[in-house]
Write an enzyme that holds these catalytic residues in place. Sequence first.
Site, PDB file in Angstrom:
ATOM      1  CB  THR A 106      -0.994   0.006   1.141  1.00  0.00           C
ATOM      2  OG1 THR A 106      -1.571   1.234   1.583  1.00  0.00           O
ATOM      3  CG2 THR A 106      -0.168  -0.409   2.485  1.00  0.00           C
ATOM      4  CG  ASP A 107      -1.033   5.000  -0.987  1.00  0.00           C
ATOM      5  OD1 ASP A 107      -1.675   4.342  -0.089  1.00  0.00           O
ATOM      6  OD2 ASP A 107      -1.473   5.882  -1.780  1.00  0.00           O
ATOM      7  CD  GLU A 108      -3.220   3.656   4.373  1.00  0.00           C
ATOM      8  OE1 GLU A 108      -3.204   3.514   5.412  1.00  0.00           O
ATOM      9  OE2 GLU A 108      -4.354   3.369   4.055  1.00  0.00           O
ATOM     10  CE1 TYR A 134      -3.053  -2.183   5.797  1.00  0.00           C
ATOM     11  CE2 TYR A 134      -3.367   0.198   5.281  1.00  0.00           C
ATOM     12  CZ  TYR A 134      -3.299  -1.135   4.844  1.00  0.00           C
ATOM     13  OH  TYR A 134      -3.241  -1.486   3.569  1.00  0.00           O
ATOM     14  CE  LYS A 138      -0.266  -4.677   3.113  1.00  0.00           C
ATOM     15  NZ  LYS A 138      -0.487  -5.792   2.457  1.00  0.00           N
TER      16      LYS A 138
HETATM   17  P1  TYD Z   1     -10.549   4.603   4.123  1.00  0.00           P
HETATM   18  O1  TYD Z   1     -11.491   4.281   3.086  1.00  0.00           O
HETATM   19  O2  TYD Z   1     -10.506   4.151   5.299  1.00  0.00           O
HETATM   20  O3  TYD Z   1      -8.975   4.346   3.493  1.00  0.00           O
HETATM   21  P2  TYD Z   1      -7.421   4.861   4.012  1.00  0.00           P
HETATM   22  O4  TYD Z   1      -7.659   5.396   5.494  1.00  0.00           O
HETATM   23  O5  TYD Z   1      -6.746   3.813   3.883  1.00  0.00           O
HETATM   24  O6  TYD Z   1      -7.180   5.986   3.177  1.00  0.00           O
HETATM   25  O7  TYD Z   1     -10.443   6.337   4.167  1.00  0.00           O
HETATM   26  C1  TYD Z   1     -10.540   7.318   3.069  1.00  0.00           C
HETATM   27  C2  TYD Z   1     -10.797   8.452   3.794  1.00  0.00           C
HETATM   28  O8  TYD Z   1     -11.735   8.862   4.006  1.00  0.00           O
HETATM   29  C3  TYD Z   1      -9.738   8.835   4.793  1.00  0.00           C
HETATM   30  O9  TYD Z   1      -9.352  10.125   4.655  1.00  0.00           O
HETATM   31  C4  TYD Z   1     -10.742   8.689   5.983  1.00  0.00           C
HETATM   32  C5  TYD Z   1     -12.080   9.192   5.493  1.00  0.00           C
HETATM   33  N1  TYD Z   1     -12.980   8.533   5.985  1.00  0.00           N
HETATM   34  C6  TYD Z   1     -14.155   9.534   6.606  1.00  0.00           C
HETATM   35  O10 TYD Z   1     -14.149  10.855   6.416  1.00  0.00           O
HETATM   36  N2  TYD Z   1     -15.187   8.745   7.080  1.00  0.00           N
HETATM   37  C7  TYD Z   1     -15.298   7.427   7.063  1.00  0.00           C
HETATM   38  O11 TYD Z   1     -16.210   6.972   7.736  1.00  0.00           O
HETATM   39  C8  TYD Z   1     -14.339   6.697   6.546  1.00  0.00           C
HETATM   40  C9  TYD Z   1     -14.418   5.137   6.671  1.00  0.00           C
HETATM   41  C10 TYD Z   1     -13.174   7.323   6.143  1.00  0.00           C
END
Ligand code: TYD
Length: 320
Positions: A106-108, A134, A138
Amino acid sequence: MLKQYTEYKIICLDALTYAGNMETLSDVLDNPQFMFVKGDIADQVIVFSLFEQEKPDIVVNFAAESHVDRSIDNPRIFLETNIIGTQVLMDACRKYGIKRFHQVSTDEVYGDLPLDRPDLFFTEDTPLHTSSPYSASKASADLLVLAYYRTFKLPVTISRCSNNYGPYQFPEKLIPLMITRALADQPLPVYGNGENVRDWLYVEDHCSAIDLIIHKGREGEVYNIGGHNEKTNLEVVKTILRVLNKPESLITYVKDRPGHDLRYAIDPSKIHNELGWLPATKFDEGIKKTIEWYLDNKPWWEHIVNGEYRDYYDKMYSIK
Ligand code: TYD
């Protein structure tokens, strides 16, 4: 893969934990080229006996605990599946021989970029700098994969992709969560001010990149995957509301995620220059296809939303 390579046998090993769902596989279960095995990648007995029996030549490790909020709530399972699971799979590859082990990362692992430096992107040389349990799990697995390349000469590759969206995504992730909640006229929980930026890629474009890497990528190499499609969370949520013809008043700002990464943005030049990969689906088209899929496949996600997932949702958000 089954459509593209009719001579391949594909074996899916999946523990069917909360995000796994046999209904997702219903289209392929009867295909003689496909085999499903229920099992945990961290379970050496199951993994080794499967390798003994099937002798796979390419192993792609898609299996991961991947939801940041869950890793903040309970890190342990992330270390078990994401790190130990990778070690067990690679040890099986060493023991039974393999043409390629591919790690879907992942890019994270690169941490985040500031919002006021749109000129900055993650390259494969960007230092690992993780934020959540998380992403730390990774990054640990990535280091282990590279160690197996160096120490045991295991033929490995790693891909680090930006945020995915598309059909069959578990409705805890931003896009399917917002689609399914908007359809039910429920509040849409946006963390903080909604200005965090993610770089969205349609899932089939991620798959086409992995297909290229496992067949043509160089051993020991890392490939970033992303389509230069940065959007703030608020832009994404408003697009979904617009396509569904739902009011923006559904947007509800909630407490920010601890350690919330500000911006992810991938530089995909390496995979483009070396392997000729380019994404095929533009965001406007991909988001419409995704929304249509969720509209056409309500039973798939309704079974999820009505089940155990509901308890988790209430605990995490305390809103109904
Ligand atoms: P997510 O889908 O959990 O992916 P990641 O954290 O791996 O990028 O979240 C994407 C973005 O959306 C992240 O900035 C967090 C935001 N988010 C919300 O604002 N509300 C939510 O309920 C969720 C699940 C994520």
